[in-house]
Design an enzyme around this catalytic site. Sequence first.
Site, PDB file in Angstrom:
ATOM      1  N   CYS A   8       0.859  -1.192   0.000  1.00 15.09           N
ATOM      2  CA  CYS A   8       0.000   0.000   0.000  1.00 15.09           C
ATOM      3  C   CYS A   8       0.892   1.237   0.000  1.00 15.09           C
ATOM      4  O   CYS A   8       2.068   1.159  -0.393  1.00 15.09           O
ATOM      5  CB  CYS A   8      -0.987  -0.025   1.166  1.00 15.09           C
ATOM      6  N   ASN A  11       2.224   1.623   4.394  1.00 14.89           N
ATOM      7  CA  ASN A  11       2.559   0.355   5.060  1.00 14.89           C
ATOM      8  C   ASN A  11       2.266   0.399   6.568  1.00 14.89           C
ATOM      9  O   ASN A  11       2.935  -0.253   7.367  1.00 14.89           O
ATOM     10  CB  ASN A  11       4.028  -0.063   4.804  1.00 14.89           C
ATOM     11  N   CYS A  13      -1.436   0.754   7.412  1.00 17.28           N
ATOM     12  CA  CYS A  13      -2.871   0.427   7.533  1.00 17.28           C
ATOM     13  C   CYS A  13      -3.233  -0.804   6.708  1.00 17.28           C
ATOM     14  O   CYS A  13      -3.361  -1.913   7.237  1.00 17.28           O
ATOM     15  CB  CYS A  13      -3.747   1.610   7.122  1.00 17.28           C
ATOM     16  N   ARG A  14      -3.433  -0.619   5.401  1.00 11.33           N
ATOM     17  CA  ARG A  14      -4.031  -1.684   4.599  1.00 11.33           C
ATOM     18  C   ARG A  14      -3.124  -2.900   4.419  1.00 11.33           C
ATOM     19  O   ARG A  14      -3.551  -4.041   4.634  1.00 11.33           O
ATOM     20  CB  ARG A  14      -4.441  -1.126   3.222  1.00 11.33           C
ATOM     21  N   SER A  15      -1.867  -2.677   3.987  1.00 15.03           N
ATOM     22  CA  SER A  15      -1.026  -3.849   3.688  1.00 15.03           C
ATOM     23  C   SER A  15      -0.597  -4.630   4.938  1.00 15.03           C
ATOM     24  O   SER A  15      -0.570  -5.861   4.892  1.00 15.03           O
ATOM     25  CB  SER A  15       0.151  -3.491   2.792  1.00 15.03           C
ATOM     26  N   ASP A 125      -8.396   3.908   1.448  1.00 13.13           N
ATOM     27  CA  ASP A 125      -7.359   4.201   2.438  1.00 13.13           C
ATOM     28  C   ASP A 125      -8.027   4.767   3.691  1.00 13.13           C
ATOM     29  O   ASP A 125      -8.597   5.849   3.640  1.00 13.13           O
ATOM     30  CB  ASP A 125      -6.387   5.225   1.844  1.00 13.13           C
TER      31      ASP A 125
HETATM   32  P1  4NP Z   1      -1.837   2.866   4.124  1.00  7.78           P
HETATM   33  O1  4NP Z   1      -2.434   4.241   4.689  1.00  7.78           O
HETATM   34  O2  4NP Z   1      -1.310   3.156   2.743  1.00  7.78           O
HETATM   35  O3  4NP Z   1      -3.036   1.949   4.091  1.00  7.78           O
HETATM   36  O4  4NP Z   1      -0.763   2.427   5.106  1.00  7.78           O
HETATM   37  C1  4NP Z   1      -1.648   5.417   4.752  1.00  7.78           C
HETATM   38  C2  4NP Z   1      -0.873   5.673   5.855  1.00  7.78           C
HETATM   39  C3  4NP Z   1      -0.104   6.830   5.916  1.00  7.78           C
HETATM   40  C4  4NP Z   1      -0.131   7.730   4.870  1.00  7.78           C
HETATM   41  C5  4NP Z   1      -0.905   7.466   3.754  1.00  7.78           C
HETATM   42  C6  4NP Z   1      -1.661   6.313   3.696  1.00  7.78           C
HETATM   43  N1  4NP Z   1       0.634   8.937   4.935  1.00  7.78           N
HETATM   44  O5  4NP Z   1       0.474   9.803   4.048  1.00  7.78           O
HETATM   45  O6  4NP Z   1       1.471   9.095   5.851  1.00  7.78           O
END
Ligand code: 4NP
Length: 161
Positions: A8, A11, A13-15, A125
């Site tokens: 994702c 790294n 939340c989703r992955s 997200d």
């Molecule tokens: P993820 O969510 O891609 O599912 O881990 C996010 C976590 C942090 C950020 C973006 C998406 N960020 O911009 O820091």
Amino acid sequence: MLKVLFVCLGNICRSPLAEGIFASLVEQKKLNCKISCDSAGTGDWHIGETADPRMIKTASEHGINLTHKARQIKKSDFHDFDYVLVMDRSVMEDLKKNFIPANPKSSILYMREYDDTKMSMDVPDPWYGGEDGFEVVFQLLDKSVNNFLEFLILKHKIEIC
Ligand code: 4NP
């Protein structure tokens, strides 16, 4: 060993959730000597951090313990892993532009290819949204990850250890 990588943006939340659900299923089905998994992000903001506390909480409510520490994807991942499962279209674009080498060994697929509804190719997200977004993502990934593992077991004729 069949190696699977979930990817994702951050790294956190989703992955890591997809990895946690997948690892728990692999363990339950006694396939852990045949299949391994990891996760990574295209971004570098959270390297070394554990998953977002809201994601950890939602996962633990479903009996899933998230211990992954965030890391950034690297080109060699596309030679090391058999499957790379991508969480949304913007992450896929970033991978194509900056990370996928000329002759990848990995099959690179959208996670939501394995969601029966296929309403979108994007796993939303939850990071920017409210608390309930985490449960929505859990339900979506739980189904998709289960379906993906069933696909792997059939395709590679994987038997219990
Ligand atoms: P993820 O969510 O891609 O599912 O881990 C996010 C976590 C942090 C950020 C973006 C998406 N960020 O911009 O820091």
